[in-house]
Design an enzyme around this catalytic site. Structure first.
Site, PDB file in Angstrom:
ATOM      1  CB  CYS A 139      60.199  11.363  69.465  1.00 36.24           C
ATOM      2  SG  CYS A 139      60.409   9.583  69.661  1.00 36.24           S
ATOM      3  CG  ASP A 158      66.240  15.897  71.156  1.00 37.36           C
ATOM      4  OD1 ASP A 158      65.281  15.142  70.922  1.00 37.36           O
ATOM      5  OD2 ASP A 158      66.953  15.805  72.176  1.00 37.36           O
ATOM      6  CG  HIS A 181      63.202  13.234  72.639  1.00 39.13           C
ATOM      7  ND1 HIS A 181      64.032  13.086  71.556  1.00 39.13           N
ATOM      8  CD2 HIS A 181      62.495  12.087  72.730  1.00 39.13           C
ATOM      9  CE1 HIS A 181      63.842  11.895  71.020  1.00 39.13           C
ATOM     10  NE2 HIS A 181      62.906  11.262  71.715  1.00 39.13           N
TER      11      HIS A 181
END
Length: 420
Positions: free
Chosen positions: A122, A312, A314
């Site tokens: 990430c 994000d 993820h």
């Protein structure tokens, strides 16, 4: 304890069904060896529990309709009479930013067997997003917007191609790890913002001729080796030198990406720095923040009051091959329509700021803004500006107060800082 640590490093969201032959790989973080589950799936309940535990309860949408929003240097005054139009413009701007997430199904990284970065990549993906945004600004301008009803420009596809998931793509996760081996980057290991910044500096230099990208990368640190306490110092002479070395000419000033790794506290960001962090998003040169929570990096691109909007990394998505010859390819996985935000006070203190300066005039403007910001920081500047390392010369920003030599050296507030 080990089980709790393992749980904290699972991916926050995944999209495929689980398999019987899930792989478990070792990863090192801050001296601990933990087991990272790299299976490409999680039950929706587990996803939500991870999100709530690490990033906080899911917060989406626009938190306030009475406060202005700053998104990478652009202000949206949604509290005015035209609030609906401003809100729509903000959403279109946000959805035009490039999103880069976990991918699965790519060719193995180096000599390893990793074909996915789920659970550990990430921070690398966040760095890719920031670098991609700098290229988007450089080639298409800050006012560019992704329009679903119209074909995208060739430069757009060329940018995405640079971040493909193979060694053939110059700025792939494969090549970033290779360039950052000396800074601790390795497949399966989570790293912090400082190591990622240094790795981008190395990769940009290495791929300069191959990509034709006319953009130097300069790291703003407390000293030449980045290991002195106190506020980092932006030395104008150093930036000029970096630009000239990058172009290999004596007089040309190229575009420059400034990366400022910071440690703003111990367990969380010291509140005294939050006003300055917010103010940086009003800079026209702003590229946001690489930050989040340990093991769960995000790319923060905007602020409203004390909250940060973020992209994000993820989400787990299948590899997509993009190049300028395949303009009919679906690039929706490189964009996000969901507005997510997080309280800035909850961020991990280890983070990095990014700024893109198109030319010398833009850099000069940035230095003036940065010097004023440091002068208004009540003794707690994020970083300071100086013309030269010799004798503490002040540089171009004589119109604003510049941090004293004590503040620059970190002697006065060294207890609020950690070594990078």
């Amino acid at each position: 304890v080990m089980k709790a640590m393992c749980d904290s490093f699972l991916p926050s969201k995944c999209s495929s069904s689980s398999t019987a032959d899930e792989k478990r790989d070792k990863s090192t973080l801050n001296g601990w060896t933990v087991i990272v589950n790299t299976a490409s799936s999680m039950a929706s309940g587990a996803i939500r529990r991870f999100q709530d535990r690490v990033l906080g309860p899911s917060r989406t949408g626009i938190p306030s309709t009475t406060s202005e929003i700053w998104l990478l240097g652009v202000c949206y005054k949604i509290s005015e009479a035209e609030s609906l139009g401003e809100a729509d413009a903000f959403r279109q701007d946000f959805s035009s930013l490039i999103l880069i997430t976990y991918r699965r199904g790519f060719e193995p990284i180096g000599e390893t067997t990793y074909t996915s970065d789920v659970g550990w990549g990430c921070m690398l993906r966040s760095g890719q997003m920031l670098f991609a945004q700098a290229l988007l600004f450089q080639r298409l301008g800050r006012s560019w917007r992704k329009k679903e009803s119209e074909p995208s420009e060739e430069e757009y596809f060329e940018i995405l191609e640079l971040f493909g998931d193979s060694e053939a793509s110059a700025f792939s996760i494969h090549n970033l790890i290779l360039a950052g081996e000396s800074y601790g980057l390795a497949a399966g290991s989570w790293v912090g913002p400082y190591a990622v910044c240094r790795s981008w500096e190395s990769l940009a230099r290495k791929k300069r001729e191959e990509t034709g990208v006319a953009m130097a990368v300069h790291i703003v640190s407390g000293s030449e080796d980045g290991e002195r306490g106190g506020a980092p110092i932006l030395c104008i002479e150093d930036v000029a030198k970096a630009c000239l070395e990058y172009t290999e000419r004596e007089t040309e000033w190229t575009s420059v990406l400034l990366l400022v790794p910071l440690v703003l506290g111990l367990d969380k960001v010291n509140p005294r720095y939050i006003p300055s962090l917010i103010a940086t998003f009003s800079f026209p040169q702003s590229l946001g923040i690489l930050g989040g929570k340990p093991g769960a990096s995000t790319y923060i691109v905007g602020v409203q009051e004390d909250k940060g909007f973020y992209l994000d990394p993820h989400d787990v998505q299948q590899v997509v091959t993009v190049n300028k010859e395949t303009k009919d390819v679906d690039t929706s996985s490189y964009h996000c329509n969901t507005l997510r935000y997080v309280p800035l006070e909850s961020l991990d203190p280890s983070l990095a700021l990014g700024f893109y300066c198109r030319d010398k005039d833009d850099f000069d403007d940035f230095c003036i803004r940065a010097t004023k910001l440091a002068g208004d920081a009540n003794g707690a500047p994020l970083f300071t500006v100086t013309q030269s390392h010799r004798g503490g010369e002040r540089g171009i920003a004589e119109t604003s107060s510049v941090a004293s030599s004590t503040e620059i050296s970190g002697e006065e507030h060294e207890d609020d800082w950690q070594l990078l």
